[in-house]
Scaffold this active site. Structure first.
Site, mmCIF file in Angstrom:
data_model
loop_
_atom_site.group_PDB
_atom_site.id
_atom_site.type_symbol
_atom_site.label_atom_id
_atom_site.label_comp_id
_atom_site.label_asym_id
_atom_site.label_seq_id
_atom_site.Cartn_x
_atom_site.Cartn_y
_atom_site.Cartn_z
ATOM 1 N N LYS A 48 0.815 -1.219 0.000
ATOM 2 C CA LYS A 48 0.000 0.000 0.000
ATOM 3 C C LYS A 48 0.838 1.255 0.000
ATOM 4 C CE LYS A 48 -4.348 -1.637 1.811
ATOM 5 N NZ LYS A 48 -5.296 -1.509 2.915
ATOM 6 N N LYS A 71 -10.061 -10.251 -6.277
ATOM 7 C CA LYS A 71 -10.653 -10.233 -4.941
ATOM 8 C C LYS A 71 -11.610 -9.039 -4.815
ATOM 9 C CE LYS A 71 -9.451 -8.751 -0.531
ATOM 10 N NZ LYS A 71 -8.580 -8.176 0.422
ATOM 11 N N LYS A 95 -12.914 -2.637 -2.089
ATOM 12 C CA LYS A 95 -13.283 -1.243 -2.359
ATOM 13 C C LYS A 95 -12.299 -0.609 -3.317
ATOM 14 C CE LYS A 95 -13.846 -1.101 2.237
ATOM 15 N NZ LYS A 95 -13.965 -0.732 3.628
HETATM 16 P P1 AMP Z 1 -11.519 -4.315 4.379
HETATM 17 O O1 AMP Z 1 -12.716 -4.017 3.540
HETATM 18 O O2 AMP Z 1 -10.310 -4.609 3.537
HETATM 19 O O3 AMP Z 1 -11.278 -3.311 5.457
HETATM 20 O O4 AMP Z 1 -11.816 -5.707 5.115
HETATM 21 C C1 AMP Z 1 -12.687 -5.881 6.220
HETATM 22 C C2 AMP Z 1 -12.795 -7.372 6.527
HETATM 23 O O5 AMP Z 1 -13.392 -8.068 5.423
HETATM 24 C C3 AMP Z 1 -11.465 -8.080 6.781
HETATM 25 O O6 AMP Z 1 -11.629 -9.057 7.760
HETATM 26 C C4 AMP Z 1 -11.145 -8.691 5.455
HETATM 27 O O7 AMP Z 1 -10.305 -9.817 5.580
HETATM 28 C C5 AMP Z 1 -12.521 -9.089 4.943
HETATM 29 N N1 AMP Z 1 -12.565 -9.060 3.476
HETATM 30 C C6 AMP Z 1 -12.436 -7.976 2.679
HETATM 31 N N2 AMP Z 1 -12.557 -8.302 1.369
HETATM 32 C C7 AMP Z 1 -12.773 -9.646 1.336
HETATM 33 C C8 AMP Z 1 -13.010 -10.585 0.279
HETATM 34 N N3 AMP Z 1 -13.052 -10.222 -0.996
HETATM 35 N N4 AMP Z 1 -13.195 -11.868 0.627
HETATM 36 C C9 AMP Z 1 -13.184 -12.245 1.928
HETATM 37 N N5 AMP Z 1 -12.981 -11.415 2.963
HETATM 38 C C10 AMP Z 1 -12.779 -10.121 2.690
#
Ligand code: AMP
Ligand code: TRP
Length: 327
Positions: free
Chosen positions: A114, A192, A195
């Site tokens: 990042k 994956k 956002k």
């Molecule tokens: P984030 O949106 O990256 O802040 O992620 C918040 C939570 O959602 C974390 O526990 C991530 O590991 C999970 N997460 C985010 N994107 C995915 C995805 N595509 N598949 C599975 N888990 C996800």
């Protein structure tokens, strides 16, 4: 025997998507009955990237709380709270910053990725996983339900606990990560769901928005026309069917492989399955949005319960570190 402690969190940087729901939140909802749960909205973490957009933070926190509650988290069963309302997160983070070598943080994969891709170079951004370790260890959590991408952060948290304990005595237990069955949900472009890739299906989308996004989804590039044989194992539409379509997924795969099923009809079916699954969540969402006081009350009460546990841990930490000067 006392109940196990579970803690998890998400950054309020946008509305929740199906990856967040399947990868983490679904587990939170099922764990809340069995364990003492703390669900944190980590607004300080969000500042590591959104420090120039703080005006939107309050609305994003509200949206996230609404998504949590609409998905089935119950404020009576678990403490849903805002990180910055429990100041001990900052205190423990600061104490950890004294004992953790900088190279431990530079080695964390998300830092390298990042800092290069988003141009983030602040002191706080380097400390992101250490603040996360503080979030977890502040509650002396046993389990941390998260998606697969968070595993390096949980590993660092365990190392932080070991270092603290070896310096000051056994105070902080080493937590375990808990993954869901669908720890990596693909997005509309096959990468994956995230956002930052603009490929998400959000809980708050309307059924029409969901259907429209699904209609433009990436599929098997070798299947151009209905009669072409497809490869469901490579197709994100099929991956989502496996989560959301409860019956007949083997037949979908067979009909795709033999060319009997075309992508247009298949996507319509998927949109229907997802919209059906999300209908109760969306209804609850709409109710909560029209009763904001209920949501803020849950957050206020959650912060009180979280503060009680955090206060106990900090007493243990200050004693272990001999930082109590009042007697
Ligand atoms: P984030 O949106 O990256 O802040 O992620 C918040 C939570 O959602 C974390 O526990 C991530 O590991 C999970 N997460 C985010 N994107 C995915 C995805 N595509 N598949 C599975 N888990 C996800
Ligand atoms: N880094 C996590 C994410 O991006 C968010 C987070 C912050 C977190 N503190 C946490 C997750 C504590 C679990 C436990 O999703």
């Amino acid at each position: 025997m006392s109940r196990k402690i579970v803690l998890s969190g998400m950054q309020p940087t946008g509305r929740l998507h199906l990856g967040n729901y399947e990868g983490a939140l679904r587990n939170w909802v099922s764990l809340q009955d069995e364990f003492d749960m703390y669900c944190c909205i980590v607004d300080w973490h969000a500042l590591t990237s959104d420090f120039d957009d703080t005006a939107a933070m309050k609305d994003r926190i509200f949206d996230m709380a609404v998504d949590y509650l609409a998905s089935g988290l119950d404020g009576n069963k678990c403490a849903v709270f805002i990180q910055s309302q429990v100041k001990e997160h900052a205190e423990l983070h600061l104490l950890f910053s004294m004992i953790i070598p900088i190279p431990w943080l530079e080695r964390v994969p998300s830092y390298k990725e990042k800092s290069e891709s988003l141009g983030l170079d602040s002191y706080g951004f380097l400390g992101y996983p250490l603040l996360q370790a503080a979030d977890i260890l502040l509650y002396r959590a046993d389990l941390v339900p998260v998606g697969k991408d968070q595993l390096p952060h949980i590993e660092l948290t365990r190392e932080v606990a070991r270092r603290f304990n070896s310096l000051y005595g056994e105070v902080l237990p080493e937590p375990q990560a808990k993954l869901t069955k669908f720890a990596e949900v693909p997005g509309t472009d096959g990468r994956k769901m995230s956002k930052s890739y603009d490929n998400v299906l959000s809980l708050a989308d309307t059924p029409e928005e969901t259907a429209k996004k699904i209609s433009t989804m990436f599929t098997d590039p070798e299947k151009l026309r209905m009669g072409d044989p497809g490869h469901p194992e490579k197709c994100p539409v099929y991956a989502l069917h496996r989560i959301y379509t409860h019956e007949g997924t083997d037949k979908i795969a067979d009909d795709c492989r033999t060319g009997k099923l075309g992508c247009v009809a298949d996507k319509k079916h998927l949109a229907q399955s997802i919209n059906e699954a999300l209908a109760p969540v969306r209804q609850k969402r709409a109710e909560l949005v029209s009763h904001p006081d209920v949501v803020w009350d849950v957050l206020r009460d959650g912060a009180k319960r979280a503060s009680a546990r955090a206060g106990e841990t900090m007493e243990l930490v200050r004693s272990a570190m001999r930082l109590k000067y009042d007697s």
